[in-house]
Scaffold this motif. Sequence first.
Motif, mmCIF file in Angstrom:
data_model
loop_
_atom_site.group_PDB
_atom_site.id
_atom_site.type_symbol
_atom_site.label_atom_id
_atom_site.label_comp_id
_atom_site.label_asym_id
_atom_site.label_seq_id
_atom_site.Cartn_x
_atom_site.Cartn_y
_atom_site.Cartn_z
ATOM 1 N N LEU A 252 61.759 136.475 28.922
ATOM 2 C CA LEU A 252 61.340 136.786 27.564
ATOM 3 C C LEU A 252 62.506 136.746 26.578
ATOM 4 O O LEU A 252 62.336 136.335 25.426
ATOM 5 N N LEU A 253 63.701 137.149 27.025
ATOM 6 C CA LEU A 253 64.875 137.068 26.167
ATOM 7 C C LEU A 253 65.221 135.605 25.881
ATOM 8 O O LEU A 253 65.600 135.248 24.758
ATOM 9 N N SER A 254 65.071 134.750 26.893
ATOM 10 C CA SER A 254 65.309 133.309 26.705
ATOM 11 C C SER A 254 64.333 132.721 25.701
ATOM 12 O O SER A 254 64.681 131.839 24.913
ATOM 13 N N GLN A 255 63.089 133.210 25.715
ATOM 14 C CA GLN A 255 62.093 132.744 24.751
ATOM 15 C C GLN A 255 62.444 133.177 23.334
ATOM 16 O O GLN A 255 62.188 132.445 22.371
ATOM 17 N N GLU A 256 63.039 134.358 23.199
ATOM 18 C CA GLU A 256 63.441 134.832 21.873
ATOM 19 C C GLU A 256 64.608 134.030 21.316
ATOM 20 O O GLU A 256 64.756 133.893 20.101
ATOM 21 N N LEU A 257 65.461 133.488 22.204
ATOM 22 C CA LEU A 257 66.659 132.752 21.788
ATOM 23 C C LEU A 257 66.673 131.382 22.475
ATOM 24 O O LEU A 257 67.507 131.118 23.340
ATOM 25 N N PRO A 258 65.767 130.490 22.088
ATOM 26 C CA PRO A 258 65.649 129.201 22.781
ATOM 27 C C PRO A 258 66.884 128.309 22.679
ATOM 28 O O PRO A 258 67.101 127.452 23.524
ATOM 29 N N ASP A 259 67.707 128.516 21.638
ATOM 30 C CA ASP A 259 68.891 127.669 21.454
ATOM 31 C C ASP A 259 70.146 128.274 22.064
ATOM 32 O O ASP A 259 71.230 127.706 21.958
ATOM 33 N N CYS A 260 70.004 129.435 22.686
ATOM 34 C CA CYS A 260 71.150 130.107 23.300
ATOM 35 C C CYS A 260 71.291 129.641 24.747
ATOM 36 O O CYS A 260 70.331 129.677 25.522
ATOM 37 N N ASP A 261 72.475 129.187 25.117
ATOM 38 C CA ASP A 261 72.705 128.618 26.448
ATOM 39 C C ASP A 261 72.926 129.732 27.471
ATOM 40 O O ASP A 261 74.028 129.935 27.973
ATOM 41 N N MET A 262 71.848 130.458 27.779
ATOM 42 C CA MET A 262 71.943 131.522 28.777
ATOM 43 C C MET A 262 71.965 130.933 30.183
ATOM 44 O O MET A 262 71.338 129.917 30.440
ATOM 45 N N LYS A 263 72.686 131.606 31.076
ATOM 46 C CA LYS A 263 72.718 131.180 32.468
ATOM 47 C C LYS A 263 71.393 131.537 33.142
ATOM 48 O O LYS A 263 70.533 132.169 32.570
ATOM 49 N N SER A 264 71.253 131.134 34.387
ATOM 50 C CA SER A 264 70.001 131.353 35.102
ATOM 51 C C SER A 264 69.782 132.832 35.394
ATOM 52 O O SER A 264 70.714 133.647 35.359
#
Length: 314
Positions: A252-264
Amino acid sequence: MAQKEYDQFKAEIKEWLDNNPDEYDRFVAELNDKSSTGLLKIFKLGLKTAPQLMKRYKSACHGDIVEEQRLQSCTADADTARMLIDEFHKVKKDSVVPAMLAWLYFGQSYETMVIQLENEMHNPTNNFIEKKIAAITIKLVINSSIRNKMRTKVDWENFHRQKKSIEENRVAEECIAVLETARTTEKETMPEEGQSPRTLRDYFLHDKDMLLERIKSRVLTRHTGADLARLYLALQEEGVLDECDVTTFHRLLSQELPDCDMKSVRNLQISIKKLNDTTIRGRIKDFGVERANIDEWRAYLMNLPAHSMNADIH
């Protein structure tokens, strides 16, 4: 190189990669070839663009002498980066520079070098000194990748785990475990018929908008596995996150920040496990620098001074 210039150069390399996939694929195939053709090309390029570095390398390794500390202190010539940039912009037909830079920025460059060096380390035709040089160089590659912020410690742990899984024929076993975890998470988070899917905001118990905005603002620049683990634990300790498991939180955090290059999510899971590991002093998250890091997250989220958090734990 200024940050703006660096970002522009990186974007140009990505554009080259998008427009020249066949040339890049040929280069990568040479790198993965057992003859090490691609790596030899890179070494020859190093002789040309960084002569002082290569001279120091040769002076540190000769005969049966391996001076590890001298190898570790070697750095490229000051104008090497500029020479590579110039050659990239003035591409010659036979130049390896564009493909090499694309590989270094966007490919599995460090991992490939480690695999090739491990092959040399275990090559029965190599003598002890040759194997030792390979072992030292592996350390240099890994440390350099972390120092230059191209890889993290967690990235290398994941690489080692995946490599070991392949070597021990456990790929199918791990794949099934991941599928089971994903299926369980999907079942737990699936909305009832007629309901909209839950967002991260829905899992907060109070101050929903404030928490979401403060999290998004900071995670844009602090999103390593360790950063997100401290955030997740801080939310739990403040009692503001309602029954949100780690996998759901990451998704859900990845969905909030789609342009942020979060790791797996695996990186986040490993980081949380480390913080919960126990030493003779107790759990790592309950003392020392990690305690201070989590308290700082809590203070930031609740807009309070960091020192006010200390009494809650001890």
